[in-house]
Scaffold this motif. Structure first.
Motif, PDB file in Angstrom:
ATOM      1  N   UNK A 106      31.199  82.567  10.423  1.00 12.10           N
ATOM      2  CA  UNK A 106      30.191  83.376  11.096  1.00 12.10           C
ATOM      3  C   UNK A 106      30.787  84.104  12.304  1.00 12.10           C
ATOM      4  N   UNK A 107      32.095  84.022  12.431  1.00 16.05           N
ATOM      5  CA  UNK A 107      32.801  84.734  13.500  1.00 16.05           C
ATOM      6  C   UNK A 107      33.315  86.060  12.942  1.00 16.05           C
ATOM      7  N   UNK A 108      32.556  87.102  13.164  1.00 13.72           N
ATOM      8  CA  UNK A 108      32.858  88.410  12.572  1.00 13.72           C
ATOM      9  C   UNK A 108      32.951  89.444  13.685  1.00 13.72           C
ATOM     10  N   UNK A 144      42.015  86.149  11.194  1.00 15.07           N
ATOM     11  CA  UNK A 144      42.914  85.602  12.203  1.00 15.07           C
ATOM     12  C   UNK A 144      42.239  84.368  12.790  1.00 15.07           C
ATOM     13  N   UNK A 145      42.789  83.215  12.464  1.00 11.94           N
ATOM     14  CA  UNK A 145      42.161  81.973  12.887  1.00 11.94           C
ATOM     15  C   UNK A 145      40.800  81.829  12.242  1.00 11.94           C
TER      16      UNK A 145
END
Length: 267
Positions: free
Chosen positions: A8-10, A258-259
């Motif tokens: 959910x990190x976009x 990335x990560x």
């Protein structure tokens, strides 16, 4: 919360989202519900189609198309045949793409109910977002407004109303409507941005929620004490279904993980 490919990190790069699509994304990202997408491309397609539905609604409000019940509806006979029920069937040999476009280009040649208006808006949003040849194939025998044709829009029922965002179709009920005015029992509206809605009935056009209620409340029985109100249900097309026919350029970003973060950039 929006979840794409398990994260959910976009993060979107410059120029990927417009002010409107960013607002839609932000609202859904901050929802307590989870919205799962198989890819960033599918998410971007939904945001684009929602934005195009909003633009279509605003365009219909400017088109000059009249409001009328099915008994008094009319259409451009170059593209449509009007049935005895007052609905519109695509004329044999006519292009479904051109027929929908004509409603917006020659609005004064048309009159229809609010229920048909939101269907027209959805068609316009879709044809502006997918390849024209695919639209023609999907809606070759277009019929406004029958149940089979509406099923082809792949409409999904959702609730609660608090989850509705721009591009969704809502319904305002009017329980104590005057029975001599049957079309006053409610209004189908398209949710726009900035707290505005599009409704075709009564020449409503683009209006606030309060304006929609005021207009419908004027059509109640004299002794009524129950105000018009939004139902808890709303609908929208199956965005993932139509994404497979997206126009080129709408869903071709550069994606890097990335990560724990997914970065979406312009190519």
């Amino acid at each position: 919360m929006i979840v794409v490919g398990g994260t959910n990190n976009i993060a979107f790069g410059t120029g990927i989202l417009t002010e409107r699509t960013h607002a839609i994304f932000h609202t859904k990202q901050n929802s307590p519900l989870r919205y799962h997408y198989d890819s960033a491309e599918t998410l971007l397609f939904e945001l684009t189609l929602r934005s195009n539905i909003v633009e279509a609604a605003r365009a219909l409000s400017r088109s000059g198309a009249y409001f009328a019940d099915f008994q008094h509806s009319f259409c451009n006979p170059v593209y449509w045949e009007r049935t005895k029920e007052g609905k519109f069937r695509l004329r044999s040999g006519a292009s479904s793409h051109d027929a929908i476009q004509d409603i917006f280009a020659n609005g004064t040649a048309y009159a229809f109910e609010c229920s048909m208006a939101v269907i027209v808006v959805l068609h316009k949003g879709i044809l502006d977002t997918i390849e024209e040849r695919h639209y023609e194939a999907l809606f070759a025998d277009l019929f406004l407004f029958d149940e089979n044709a509406n099923r082809r829009l792949q409409l999904i029922d959702r609730r609660p109303i608090q989850e509705a965002v721009a591009g969704d179709i809502l319904y305002v009920q009017n329980p104590d409507y005057d029975p001599t005015i049957p079309w006053a029992k409610g209004e189908n509206v398209v949710m726009l941005d900035n707290g505005r809605f599009f409704g075709h009935g009564y020449g409503m056009g683009v209006a606030s929620a309060e304006d929609v209620m005021t207009i419908l409340n004027k059509q109640r029985l004299p002794e009524s004490t129950i105000s018009a109100s939004f139902t808890d249900r709303f609908v929208h097309p199956d965005f993932a279904y139509f994404a497979q026919w997206a126009r080129r350029g709408y869903n071709q970003p550069l994606i890097a993980t990335i990560g724990d973060w997914m970065h979406v950039e312009k190519i």
